[in-house]
Design a protein around this motif. Structure first.
Motif, PDB file in Angstrom:
ATOM      1  N   LYS A 188       0.834  -1.202   0.000  1.00 24.63           N
ATOM      2  CA  LYS A 188       0.000   0.000   0.000  1.00 24.63           C
ATOM      3  C   LYS A 188       0.870   1.253   0.000  1.00 24.63           C
ATOM      4  O   LYS A 188       0.640   2.178  -0.768  1.00 24.63           O
ATOM      5  N   GLU A 189       1.892   1.274   0.857  1.00 28.09           N
ATOM      6  CA  GLU A 189       2.788   2.433   0.916  1.00 28.09           C
ATOM      7  C   GLU A 189       3.556   2.600  -0.393  1.00 28.09           C
ATOM      8  O   GLU A 189       3.764   3.719  -0.860  1.00 28.09           O
ATOM      9  N   GLU A 201       2.534   1.705  -3.377  1.00 22.05           N
ATOM     10  CA  GLU A 201       1.605   2.212  -4.381  1.00 22.05           C
ATOM     11  C   GLU A 201       1.373   3.714  -4.212  1.00 22.05           C
ATOM     12  O   GLU A 201       1.387   4.468  -5.191  1.00 22.05           O
ATOM     13  N   GLU A 202       1.200   4.153  -2.951  1.00 21.95           N
ATOM     14  CA  GLU A 202       1.017   5.579  -2.681  1.00 21.95           C
ATOM     15  C   GLU A 202       2.246   6.377  -3.083  1.00 21.95           C
ATOM     16  O   GLU A 202       2.133   7.473  -3.628  1.00 21.95           O
ATOM     17  N   PHE A 203       3.429   5.834  -2.838  1.00 27.72           N
ATOM     18  CA  PHE A 203       4.664   6.523  -3.226  1.00 27.72           C
ATOM     19  C   PHE A 203       4.752   6.642  -4.740  1.00 27.72           C
ATOM     20  O   PHE A 203       5.124   7.678  -5.274  1.00 27.72           O
ATOM     21  N   GLN A 224       2.347   6.840  -6.794  1.00 29.55           N
ATOM     22  CA  GLN A 224       1.353   7.797  -7.267  1.00 29.55           C
ATOM     23  C   GLN A 224       1.733   9.231  -6.917  1.00 29.55           C
ATOM     24  O   GLN A 224       1.513  10.139  -7.711  1.00 29.55           O
ATOM     25  N   THR A 225       2.291   9.435  -5.739  1.00 25.16           N
ATOM     26  CA  THR A 225       2.555  10.796  -5.268  1.00 25.16           C
ATOM     27  C   THR A 225       4.021  11.204  -5.364  1.00 25.16           C
ATOM     28  O   THR A 225       4.318  12.388  -5.445  1.00 25.16           O
ATOM     29  N   ALA A 243       6.285   7.803   2.660  1.00 26.19           N
ATOM     30  CA  ALA A 243       5.281   7.709   3.723  1.00 26.19           C
ATOM     31  C   ALA A 243       5.633   8.597   4.909  1.00 26.19           C
ATOM     32  O   ALA A 243       4.750   9.231   5.494  1.00 26.19           O
ATOM     33  N   ARG A 249       4.611  12.103   4.117  1.00 28.87           N
ATOM     34  CA  ARG A 249       3.162  12.259   4.006  1.00 28.87           C
ATOM     35  C   ARG A 249       2.513  12.320   5.378  1.00 28.87           C
ATOM     36  O   ARG A 249       1.488  12.972   5.541  1.00 28.87           O
ATOM     37  N   GLN A 250       3.085  11.670   6.355  1.00 31.22           N
ATOM     38  CA  GLN A 250       2.505  11.612   7.678  1.00 31.22           C
ATOM     39  C   GLN A 250       2.771  12.872   8.492  1.00 31.22           C
ATOM     40  O   GLN A 250       2.130  13.110   9.498  1.00 31.22           O
TER      41      GLN A 250
END
Length: 71
Positions: A48-49, A51-53, A55-56, A60, A63-64
């Motif tokens: 999940k992390e 995939e988010e990386f 995309q963005t 992580a 982002r937090q």
């Protein structure tokens, strides 16, 4: 942990004096390392992390962090 506490208390003698605590720590880590449910949970969190990386482009940890609202 008991091992950390023992090491702090015994200093250089920790190699000899903290064998029991070290053995207990190793047993605990080995148990969790072989836990397939924990492995799968960690794997899904990593994917999940990742995939988010992808995309963005933001790691992580970044982002937090909270963005100041008074900008």
């Amino acid at each position: 942990t008991a091992f950390s506490k023992c090491c702090k208390e015994k200093g250089f003698l920790m190699v000899i004096k903290c064998r029991e605590e070290n053995a207990a720590l190793k047993e605990c880590l080995t148990y969790h390392y072989k836990d397939s449910a924990l492995y799968e949970e960690c794997k899904q969190e990593y994917l999940k992390e990742r995939e988010e990386f992808r995309q963005t482009g933001i790691p992580a940890k970044k982002r937090q962090q909270k963005v100041p609202t008074n900008m």
